[in-house]
Write a protein that holds these residues in place. Structure first.
Motif, PDB file in Angstrom:
ATOM      1  N   HIS B   7       0.835  -1.200   0.000  1.00  0.00           N
ATOM      2  CA  HIS B   7       0.000   0.000   0.000  1.00  0.00           C
ATOM      3  C   HIS B   7       0.872   1.254   0.000  1.00  0.00           C
ATOM      4  N   PRO B   8       0.316   2.393  -0.427  1.00  0.00           N
ATOM      5  CA  PRO B   8       1.056   3.652  -0.281  1.00  0.00           C
ATOM      6  C   PRO B   8       1.270   3.944   1.211  1.00  0.00           C
ATOM      7  N   HIS B  32      -5.037   3.123  -6.905  1.00  0.00           N
ATOM      8  CA  HIS B  32      -4.870   2.117  -5.843  1.00  0.00           C
ATOM      9  C   HIS B  32      -6.027   2.207  -4.844  1.00  0.00           C
ATOM     10  N   CYS B  36      -8.610  -0.613  -3.325  1.00  0.00           N
ATOM     11  CA  CYS B  36      -8.201  -1.065  -1.988  1.00  0.00           C
ATOM     12  C   CYS B  36      -9.120  -0.547  -0.882  1.00  0.00           C
ATOM     13  N   ARG B  38      -8.979  -1.068   2.243  1.00  0.00           N
ATOM     14  CA  ARG B  38      -8.208  -0.643   3.408  1.00  0.00           C
ATOM     15  C   ARG B  38      -7.796   0.829   3.265  1.00  0.00           C
ATOM     16  N   CYS B  39      -7.225   1.177   2.103  1.00  0.00           N
ATOM     17  CA  CYS B  39      -6.764   2.552   1.930  1.00  0.00           C
ATOM     18  C   CYS B  39      -7.938   3.523   1.803  1.00  0.00           C
TER      19      CYS B  39
END
Ligand SMILES: [Zn+2]
Lengths: 210, 222
Positions: B7-8, B32, B36, B38-39
């Protein structure tokens, strides 16, 4: 016209009732936004304006270090709040967060405007906040229109009446979601959720068949 | 869908939310985020946090100015939304079509032509401006990216497929950020891979919190 009495109300309100910022709960701010969206209430907007303008001014002054540019950001942000309050959705976050994202986008565009570029990307391309068609889940509205035009005819008759009606108006009559909301007299959010459900159902029907 | 492993950083996400990133990198990070959950949740928390922090203080504005601005807004026309290229759901390379997330699809109309490179590689530039450019890179099965060096940072997002380097393997949604000191040699095995890649100027993401205060224009320095 009702403009005059409305204005008088606004003035009266401003000179007498001044809420302290601390009393502003997210819920109250959300109700004000809903009133602006539903009834174009100048009183509700004035209260929002009195709350947010000095905060945006402080934010923008820190960003630009220039009071006039800061005022421009405040004005542009609050102009969007006045005209686009119907795009606010409490499920997605608080009014403060929503207005911050509008201000963030305007800051980005102001900084790029100074660079005089053609065909430049705007903040809405990167962080869609005010684009009506993007204001709900992107994924759900991104159904390929070519698929729809070719195949929808066979399937959309199988949708429940409420969904079929919305799909008909959007994809066959070409109305915007806002226009459908106005025509049918149902909230924009309901139009969106019905569209979403209908598209889900259509996808299922189409993929079952293939 | 397999779970995203890379992830970033939170710092990148904060800069994304506050609008401080090079726009091309913002597209890669945004793509992303589309992929994603989560992000998306982290970005939401960052928005709440930044909004609370940035809109906490007030600046006094003179009463006549406030009233004039309020009146002017109440009598304003609705701002016009500028025309923008239509969102594309897919990018196409020869007979292959790849579904892309909206953060990339909103810019797909700016894609340049694909050029074929030796070793089973295709590349298409996607330019937001002269200083803001990324590439779609397609690696066919058993392809290898030539050894390369970059002066700045490199961000790579897997859109579809899987690639490997000497450290790990990367699948749909994985986001890899390398600074100029880090090198890797990406290659594919049995599966092909479409990635979105961004190359940055050498200056950025090196300093700490002070970077948030940098003038915006310095982000465009090359
Ligand atoms: Zn992630």
């Amino acid at each position: 016209m009702q403009v005059m009495p409305e204005k008088r109300n606004t003035r009266q309100y401003m000179s007498t009732v001044r809420r302290e910022p601390q009393e502003m709960t997210a819920e109250h701010l959300g109700q004000l936004l809903a009133e602006v969206a539903k009834t174009r209430s100048r009183v509700a907007f004035s209260e929002l304006f009195r709350h947010f303008a000095p905060r945006l001014q402080s934010f923008a002054t820190r960003q630009f270090g220039n009071e006039q540019t800061a005022m421009d950001l405040v004005q542009e942000t609050m102009t969007n709040v006045w005209h686009k309050a119907h795009l606010f959705s409490p499920e997605k976050g608080s009014p403060t967060t929503w207005i911050f994202t509008i201000a963030r986008n305007i800051r980005f565009d102001i900084l790029r405007k100074n660079r005089h570029r053609q065909n430049d990307v705007s903040a809405e391309d990167l962080w869609p906040v005010l684009s009506e068609e993007m204001s709900d889940s992107d994924e759900d509205f991104a159904l390929d229109t070519r698929i729809l035009l070719q195949e929808i005819g066979e399937y959309y008759l199988q949708l429940p009446d409420a969904q079929r009606e919305v799909v008909e108006q959007i994809y066959i009559e070409g109305k915007s979601q806002q226009e459908v909301s106005d025509t049918l007299g149902i909230p924009l959010g309901t139009v969106k959720s019905r569209t979403r459900l209908a598209l889900q159902k259509l996808r299922e029907l189409i993929s079952e068949q293939n | 869908m397999s779970k995203i492993k890379f992830h970033p950083s939170e710092e990148l996400l904060v800069n994304y939310v506050s609008g401080q990133l090079n726009a091309a990198l913002a597209v890669v990070v945004g793509t992303h985020i589309d992929m994603c959950p989560r992000c998306r949740a982290v970005v939401h928390d960052i928005e709440v946090h930044l909004a609370t922090r940035e809109l906490h203080q007030t600046s006094p504005v003179a009463e006549p100015q406030l009233t004039a601005m309020l009146e002017s807004i109440l009598s304003s026309e609705a701002p016009a939304m500028p025309e923008r290229p239509a969102l594309q759901e897919h990018v196409v390379l020869e007979s292959k079509s790849f579904k892309v997330p909206p953060s990339l699809g909103r810019h797909a109309a700016r894609m340049g032509p694909w050029s074929k490179m030796p070793g089973g590689l295709w590349r298409s530039p996607l330019e937001l401006s002269a200083e803001e450019r990324m590439y779609l890179i397609y690696m066919q099965e058993n392809a290898k990216l030539p050894e390369h060096t970059h002066r700045g940072n490199e961000a790579t997002l897997v859109i579809d497929g899987v690639f490997h380097d000497e450290h790990d393997e990367y699948r749909d949604g994985d986001f890899i950020f390398l600074d100029s000191d880090q090198h890797h040699t990406p290659h594919t095995a049995d599966e092909s891979c479409l990635t979105l890649a961004f190359l940055d100027a050498p200056l950025h993401f090196t300093s700490g919190v002070a970077r948030l205060l940098n003038p915006f224009s310095s982000l465009f320095f090359r």
